[in-house]
Design an enzyme around this catalytic site. Structure first.
Site, PDB file in Angstrom:
ATOM      1  N   THR A  63      -4.568   8.144   8.385  1.00  0.00           N
ATOM      2  CA  THR A  63      -4.621   7.007   7.474  1.00  0.00           C
ATOM      3  C   THR A  63      -6.048   6.477   7.493  1.00  0.00           C
ATOM      4  O   THR A  63      -6.796   6.725   8.429  1.00  0.00           O
ATOM      5  CB  THR A  63      -3.624   5.902   7.879  1.00  0.00           C
ATOM      6  N   GLY A  64      -6.408   5.760   6.435  1.00  0.00           N
ATOM      7  CA  GLY A  64      -7.769   5.234   6.344  1.00  0.00           C
ATOM      8  C   GLY A  64      -8.398   5.629   5.018  1.00  0.00           C
ATOM      9  O   GLY A  64      -7.687   5.908   4.048  1.00  0.00           O
TER      10      GLY A  64
ATOM     11  N   THR B 289      -1.626   3.902   4.684  1.00  0.00           N
ATOM     12  CA  THR B 289      -0.606   4.926   4.433  1.00  0.00           C
ATOM     13  C   THR B 289       0.462   4.856   5.508  1.00  0.00           C
ATOM     14  O   THR B 289       0.139   4.651   6.672  1.00  0.00           O
ATOM     15  CB  THR B 289      -1.267   6.329   4.529  1.00  0.00           C
TER      16      THR B 289
ATOM     17  N   SER C  91       0.809  -1.220   0.000  1.00  0.00           N
ATOM     18  CA  SER C  91       0.000   0.000   0.000  1.00  0.00           C
ATOM     19  C   SER C  91       0.843   1.271   0.000  1.00  0.00           C
ATOM     20  O   SER C  91       0.313   2.362   0.150  1.00  0.00           O
ATOM     21  CB  SER C  91      -0.912   0.001   1.231  1.00  0.00           C
TER      22      SER C  91
ATOM     23  N   ARG D 239      -7.432   9.113  -9.284  1.00  0.00           N
ATOM     24  CA  ARG D 239      -7.992   9.330  -7.937  1.00  0.00           C
ATOM     25  C   ARG D 239      -6.878   9.807  -6.991  1.00  0.00           C
ATOM     26  O   ARG D 239      -5.799   9.233  -6.949  1.00  0.00           O
ATOM     27  CB  ARG D 239      -8.607   8.030  -7.416  1.00  0.00           C
TER      28      ARG D 239
ATOM     29  N   THR E 188       1.613   6.871   0.154  1.00  0.00           N
ATOM     30  CA  THR E 188       0.699   5.740  -0.059  1.00  0.00           C
ATOM     31  C   THR E 188       0.487   5.480  -1.551  1.00  0.00           C
ATOM     32  O   THR E 188       0.649   6.390  -2.373  1.00  0.00           O
ATOM     33  CB  THR E 188      -0.676   6.036   0.596  1.00  0.00           C
TER      34      THR E 188
HETATM   35  N1  ASP Z   1      -5.592   7.345   3.097  1.00  0.00           N
HETATM   36  C1  ASP Z   1      -5.082   6.556   2.007  1.00  0.00           C
HETATM   37  C2  ASP Z   1      -5.910   6.804   0.783  1.00  0.00           C
HETATM   38  O1  ASP Z   1      -7.121   6.720   0.841  1.00  0.00           O
HETATM   39  C3  ASP Z   1      -5.029   5.106   2.283  1.00  0.00           C
HETATM   40  C4  ASP Z   1      -4.884   4.690   3.727  1.00  0.00           C
HETATM   41  O2  ASP Z   1      -4.320   5.396   4.519  1.00  0.00           O
HETATM   42  O3  ASP Z   1      -5.345   3.608   4.108  1.00  0.00           O
HETATM   43  O4  ASP Z   1      -5.350   7.012  -0.254  1.00  0.00           O
END
Ligand code: ASP
Length: 292
Positions: free
Chosen positions: A201-202, A151, A49, A178, A168
């Site tokens: 993150t998320g 991330t 990721s 995107r 990320t």
């Molecule tokens: N925030 C990141 C994104 O949506 C991914 C993650 O942190 O899980 O690109």
């Protein structure tokens, strides 16, 4: 060593913090340490990721997002949807240092990276390519969209410095172009010299919709502890964006106040993070915040 605090997201945050701490011990600046720590995760092929090894978008291209912010002077740089470079945090740092701009995207970001002498490399690992080929057969949406990204986000604090960065490959099989929260100042990261810093993150689409990290820093500015500010910002996200089935978006945030006070909050169970207080590194696990 003088007082210092390092924190980073997820289990791979351990690698980032270890590398960064080693750099600080060798006398490196906080920015150099942050970049090196995040580079270590970007170059770890097993992390699917972030950086090299990250899973591609639906067209089969790895598009990387990263940003860096130096609270001193309120400087920042970011790249989004960058193809062909394995260490986007380093390109983001260069944006911060040599351009008047805050964010470069796509081909413009790649052109800048080339111009700055970064080596163009394959970013799709054999394993990621294999998984994409399998996905292409069915084109099914990820079984659990909330588990298809992560991330690396890191904050380094010393009594006179706060730096924050994140990197990320975003959501796997995302639509080409995107851009998530990570390269967006205020969404995926934020830092203010007088107040502190936050990194998220998320689900980046949802984190962006509530400008999560600027909210955390704003709440600290209004007098909250880092923990209170993280909890309140995650509650705000849950209030605004929980779906009809009652499921809140996945998001987690780390914050450090200008006085070194630390906080972490998450909308879902067992969010792992690394924390180094200058003496030892510990792995923490944050439980989900209860909805109001
Ligand atoms: N925030 C990141 C994104 O949506 C991914 C993650 O942190 O899980 O690109």
């Amino acid at each position: 060593m003088n007082r210092v605090l390092l924190t980073a997201t997820w289990n791979f945050g351990r690698l980032a913090v270890e590398r960064a701490f080693n750099m600080l011990e060798l006398g490196a600046s906080a920015l150099d340490a942050l970049e090196t720590g995040i580079n270590a995760v970007e170059m770890d092929e097993s992390v699917q990721s972030v950086g090299y090894g990250g899973l591609p978008n639906r067209a089969g291209y790895v598009e990387l997002d990263a940003a860096i912010m130096d609270a001193r002077g309120h400087r920042s740089g970011a790249v989004a949807a960058l193809r062909g470079f394995r260490r986007p945090i380093s390109v983001a740092r260069r944006v911060m240092e040599v351009l008047p701009h805050a964010l470069l995207v796509g081909e413009g970001a790649a052109e800048f990276a080339r111009e700055q002498g970064f080596e163009e490399e394959e970013t799709l690992s054999p394993e990621a390519s294999e998984q994409w080929l399998q996905w292409r057969e069915t084109q099914a949406p990820p079984a659990d969209v909330e588990d298809s990204h992560d991330t690396v986000g890191m904050i380094i604090w010393t009594p006179d410095t706060i730096v924050v960065g994140c990197s990320t490959s975003g959501l796997k099989w995302k639509y080409p172009g995107r851009v998530g929260d990570s390269p967006i100042v205020g969404a995926g990261l934020y830092a203010d010299e007088e107040v502190g810093a936050a990194v998220a993150t998320g689900n980046g689409d949802e984190i962006s919709r509530v400008a999560l990290c600027s909210r955390v820093v704003f709440l600290m500015e209004r007098g909250m502890s880092a923990q209170e500010a993280c909890d309140e910002a995650i509650r705000y996200l849950m209030r605004k964006r929980t779906d009809a089935s009652g499921t809140p978006p996945h998001a987690a945030v780390l914050a450090v106040r200008a006085d070194g006070n630390f906080g972490v909050s998450a909308s879902y169970a067992k969010f792992p993070y690394a924390l180094h207080d200058g003496q030892s590194l510990t792995m923490g696990e944050r439980e989900a915040l209860e909805p109001e």
